[in-house]
Design a protein around this motif. Structure first.
Motif, PDB file in Angstrom:
ATOM      1  N   VAL A   1       0.866  -1.182   0.000  1.00 41.11           N
ATOM      2  CA  VAL A   1       0.000   0.000   0.000  1.00 41.11           C
ATOM      3  C   VAL A   1       0.902   1.232   0.000  1.00 41.11           C
ATOM      4  O   VAL A   1       1.740   1.384   0.898  1.00 41.11           O
ATOM      5  CB  VAL A   1      -0.921   0.021   1.231  1.00 41.11           C
ATOM      6  CG1 VAL A   1      -1.847   1.232   1.174  1.00 41.11           C
ATOM      7  CG2 VAL A   1      -1.731  -1.271   1.324  1.00 41.11           C
ATOM      8  N   PRO A   2       0.770   2.115  -0.995  1.00 45.64           N
ATOM      9  CA  PRO A   2       1.643   3.300  -1.073  1.00 45.64           C
ATOM     10  C   PRO A   2       1.589   4.141   0.200  1.00 45.64           C
ATOM     11  O   PRO A   2       0.547   4.243   0.863  1.00 45.64           O
ATOM     12  CB  PRO A   2       1.089   4.078  -2.270  1.00 45.64           C
ATOM     13  CG  PRO A   2       0.390   3.049  -3.096  1.00 45.64           C
ATOM     14  CD  PRO A   2      -0.173   2.062  -2.123  1.00 45.64           C
ATOM     15  N   ALA A   3       2.720   4.745   0.510  1.00 47.50           N
ATOM     16  CA  ALA A   3       2.826   5.565   1.715  1.00 47.50           C
ATOM     17  C   ALA A   3       1.786   6.693   1.722  1.00 47.50           C
ATOM     18  O   ALA A   3       1.277   7.072   2.779  1.00 47.50           O
ATOM     19  CB  ALA A   3       4.237   6.140   1.831  1.00 47.50           C
TER      20      ALA A   3
ATOM     21  N   LEU B   1      -6.850  -0.383   6.093  1.00 47.60           N
ATOM     22  CA  LEU B   1      -6.222  -0.669   4.800  1.00 47.60           C
ATOM     23  C   LEU B   1      -6.097  -2.165   4.566  1.00 47.60           C
ATOM     24  O   LEU B   1      -6.335  -2.653   3.445  1.00 47.60           O
ATOM     25  CB  LEU B   1      -4.843  -0.001   4.731  1.00 47.60           C
ATOM     26  CG  LEU B   1      -4.871   1.520   4.564  1.00 47.60           C
ATOM     27  CD1 LEU B   1      -3.503   2.114   4.868  1.00 47.60           C
ATOM     28  CD2 LEU B   1      -5.317   1.890   3.148  1.00 47.60           C
ATOM     29  N   ILE B   2      -5.714  -2.909   5.602  1.00 47.80           N
ATOM     30  CA  ILE B   2      -5.578  -4.361   5.454  1.00 47.80           C
ATOM     31  C   ILE B   2      -6.924  -4.988   5.112  1.00 47.80           C
ATOM     32  O   ILE B   2      -7.030  -5.801   4.189  1.00 47.80           O
ATOM     33  CB  ILE B   2      -4.992  -4.976   6.746  1.00 47.80           C
ATOM     34  CG1 ILE B   2      -3.506  -4.607   6.870  1.00 47.80           C
ATOM     35  CG2 ILE B   2      -5.153  -6.492   6.751  1.00 47.80           C
ATOM     36  CD1 ILE B   2      -2.882  -4.970   8.206  1.00 47.80           C
ATOM     37  N   ASN B   3      -7.966  -4.617   5.844  1.00 45.71           N
ATOM     38  CA  ASN B   3      -9.298  -5.168   5.576  1.00 45.71           C
ATOM     39  C   ASN B   3      -9.781  -4.794   4.183  1.00 45.71           C
ATOM     40  O   ASN B   3     -10.356  -5.616   3.459  1.00 45.71           O
ATOM     41  CB  ASN B   3     -10.300  -4.667   6.619  1.00 45.71           C
ATOM     42  CG  ASN B   3     -10.050  -5.260   7.995  1.00 45.71           C
ATOM     43  OD1 ASN B   3      -9.500  -6.356   8.105  1.00 45.71           O
ATOM     44  ND2 ASN B   3     -10.443  -4.544   9.036  1.00 45.71           N
TER      45      ASN B   3
ATOM     46  N   VAL C   1       2.335  -8.245   9.095  1.00 48.79           N
ATOM     47  CA  VAL C   1       2.809  -6.955   8.591  1.00 48.79           C
ATOM     48  C   VAL C   1       4.333  -6.993   8.495  1.00 48.79           C
ATOM     49  O   VAL C   1       5.025  -7.147   9.501  1.00 48.79           O
ATOM     50  CB  VAL C   1       2.360  -5.805   9.510  1.00 48.79           C
ATOM     51  CG1 VAL C   1       2.935  -4.474   9.011  1.00 48.79           C
ATOM     52  CG2 VAL C   1       0.831  -5.736   9.558  1.00 48.79           C
ATOM     53  N   GLU C   2       4.830  -6.891   7.268  1.00 47.99           N
ATOM     54  CA  GLU C   2       6.282  -6.908   7.055  1.00 47.99           C
ATOM     55  C   GLU C   2       6.893  -5.523   7.232  1.00 47.99           C
ATOM     56  O   GLU C   2       8.034  -5.383   7.685  1.00 47.99           O
ATOM     57  CB  GLU C   2       6.596  -7.429   5.650  1.00 47.99           C
ATOM     58  CG  GLU C   2       6.189  -8.877   5.423  1.00 47.99           C
ATOM     59  CD  GLU C   2       6.560  -9.357   4.025  1.00 47.99           C
ATOM     60  OE1 GLU C   2       7.089  -8.532   3.225  1.00 47.99           O
ATOM     61  OE2 GLU C   2       6.323 -10.540   3.733  1.00 47.99           O
TER      62      GLU C   2
ATOM     63  N   GLN D   1       6.144   5.418   5.273  1.00 53.10           N
ATOM     64  CA  GLN D   1       6.565   4.239   4.521  1.00 53.10           C
ATOM     65  C   GLN D   1       5.360   3.555   3.878  1.00 53.10           C
ATOM     66  O   GLN D   1       4.223   3.724   4.303  1.00 53.10           O
ATOM     67  CB  GLN D   1       7.263   3.226   5.445  1.00 53.10           C
ATOM     68  CG  GLN D   1       8.586   3.665   6.020  1.00 53.10           C
ATOM     69  CD  GLN D   1       9.209   2.561   6.856  1.00 53.10           C
ATOM     70  OE1 GLN D   1       8.555   1.585   7.209  1.00 53.10           O
ATOM     71  NE2 GLN D   1      10.497   2.728   7.174  1.00 53.10           N
ATOM     72  N   ASP D   2       5.668   2.759   2.833  1.00 53.67           N
ATOM     73  CA  ASP D   2       4.643   1.885   2.280  1.00 53.67           C
ATOM     74  C   ASP D   2       4.262   0.853   3.341  1.00 53.67           C
ATOM     75  O   ASP D   2       5.115   0.409   4.126  1.00 53.67           O
ATOM     76  CB  ASP D   2       5.158   1.143   1.044  1.00 53.67           C
ATOM     77  CG  ASP D   2       5.411   2.065  -0.139  1.00 53.67           C
ATOM     78  OD1 ASP D   2       4.946   3.220  -0.102  1.00 53.67           O
ATOM     79  OD2 ASP D   2       6.102   1.637  -1.098  1.00 53.67           O
ATOM     80  N   LEU D   3       2.994   0.473   3.329  1.00 56.07           N
ATOM     81  CA  LEU D   3       2.549  -0.628   4.195  1.00 56.07           C
ATOM     82  C   LEU D   3       2.652  -1.919   3.378  1.00 56.07           C
ATOM     83  O   LEU D   3       2.039  -2.040   2.315  1.00 56.07           O
ATOM     84  CB  LEU D   3       1.104  -0.403   4.648  1.00 56.07           C
ATOM     85  CG  LEU D   3       0.430  -1.589   5.355  1.00 56.07           C
ATOM     86  CD1 LEU D   3       1.145  -1.931   6.656  1.00 56.07           C
ATOM     87  CD2 LEU D   3      -1.051  -1.289   5.615  1.00 56.07           C
TER      88      LEU D   3
END
Length: 426
Positions: free
Chosen positions: A19-21, A70-72, A94-95, A101-103
């Motif tokens: 996901v973009p920052a 965002l994850i959902n 979550v890495e 930062q990007d997620l």
């Protein structure tokens, strides 16, 4: 989003999202604004807390909320776009995730197998029973035996008699706890007493006494008595033999036939036996059909479903399931998947009329059927189980229309004795 399937786990889907920052920042700011509206901090009016203060106080919580949203969102979009049907909730890791930062996160999920159920090409046998007068008479005899009473007789005791006794037991000449009883009824042949004691009663008459030596088994549940030899003085006080009630109007009324008509009772018994025969016949036919369905559809089974069913089977049991039980769990889950997929692809539904009929049939065995039905409808889980049962019957009917079914006439005793086979001829 990157999607992959491991070679050793064909029902697993591994998804990796970035996901973009900028999107993370937008969700983060929105979460902060929401918190600012409701923040209550000393020295500030509600909704008037400066954003830097809100961020210092609630920044971490706002970021975690942004991540969750965002994850959902990303996961739900991936399911829709790839038409995935998950079995259970995904394992999310979550890495990378921090302000600016990007997620980056991964989701591992197990999905239902994709397949087209195959209709078996089999010849099945439907057992057809015509209830005879002998079947009715046999059932009425059993019903009379269930309502038999006992009448005192002046003769020696024999098998099936009810004998009233007093007894006094001693071990090594000393009484022991529980070894004496007055007015103790014994049904000869029921096995409630140790065999030596029960057998000694046969041939005794009222008023007679007898000394009986009784060895307690080594595995006797009372440790103090296990393996010991006891001497009992037994005195018979009364002997009563079983008497069946007459098949007459009084007996008919006791079974709910208001006018006491024995013919009406016989007709009702015949109708009940016919319904039971049809139920058992369909049950056996369905069992044969399900064997053929399983043989025609070899599919992968999600591990999550196997674990859920295994846990359900273990409820109330001690220890692990046996290999045979595990195999039965796998078969039950696989069959459920096949029938469910058939219903989905053929757009079969549990008709409301069929549900009402099934509920009414369940209620027949209760004193107040309407009260039972009202109670049953109050529980959503019960109604869902009923819907599943009716839907399964609809799938079975759909399958039976597409296989060969031949009728075989058999007797009611053969049907209930399990000698009629499973309904499948291969």
């Amino acid at each position: 989003m990157e999607l992959s399937t491991p070679a050793d786990a064909p029902l697993q889907r591994h998804m990796r999202f970035t996901v973009p920052a900028a999107d993370v920042e937008a969700h983060y700011k929105e979460s902060l604004r929401h918190k600012a509206k409701h923040a209550r901090l000393p020295g500030f009016r509600p909704g008037k807390v400066p954003m830097p203060v809100v961020e210092r106080q609630f920044g971490r919580d706002a970021l975690l909320e942004a991540f969750d949203e965002l994850i959902n969102e990303q996961y739900a979009n991936a399911l829709r776009s790839h038409e995935l049907r998950p079995v259970a909730r995904p394992e999310v890791n979550v890495e990378q995730g921090a302000p600016g930062q990007d997620l980056i996160f991964t989701a591992v999920v197990e999905v239902y197998p994709e397949f087209t159920p195959q209709t078996p090409s089999a010849s099945l046998t439907r057992n057809v029973v015509e209830i005879t007068d002998e079947d009715v008479e046999r059932t009425l005899t059993v019903m009379r035996q269930q309502r038999q009473d006992y009448v005192s007789v002046q003769r020696a005791a024999q098998a099936q008699d009810r004998v009233l006794i007093d007894f006094v037991g001693k071990i090594d000449g000393e009484p022991f706890a529980g070894g004496s009883m007055d007015d103790y009824p014994v049904l000869i042949g029921a096995g409630r007493l140790l065999p030596e004691m029960e057998n000694a009663l046969i041939g005794m008459s009222a008023g007679e006494e007898k000394q009986v030596a009784v060895p307690f088994p080594a595995e006797y549940p009372v440790a103090e008595l296990a393996g010991k030899m006891a001497d009992f003085l037994v005195r018979v006080k009364d002997i009563a033999e079983p008497r069946l009630p007459e098949l007459d109007s009084e007996f008919a009324r006791s079974l709910g036939i208001e006018d006491g008509d024995v013919t009406t009772l016989q007709e009702e018994v015949r109708a009940n036996l016919q319904r039971e025969a049809e139920r058992l016949s369909r049950q056996q036919l369905k069992a044969g059909l399900m064997q053929e369905v399983l043989a025609a559809n070899v599919i992968e089974v999600p591990k999550a479903l196997l674990e859920q069913e295994a846990e359900r089977q273990k409820q109330g049991r001690e220890g692990e399931l046996s290999a045979e039980q595990v195999a039965e769990v796998e078969k039950r889950v696989r069959l459920g998947l096949i029938l469910s997929e058939l219903a989905r692809q053929q757009q079969l539904r549990a008709a409301s009329a069929k549900m009402e009929q099934a509920l009414a049939e369940m209620a027949e065995q209760y004193e107040d059927p309407r009260e039972f039905m009202a109670w049953y409808r109050k529980d959503q889980e019960r109604m869902e189980n009923l819907e599943s049962m009716v839907l399964e019957d609809a799938v079975v009917d759909w399958l039976l229309e597409r296989v060969t079914v031949e009728e075989q006439k058999i007797g009611f005793q053969d049907l209930i004795g399990g000698r009629a086979g499973t309904g499948s001829e291969g």
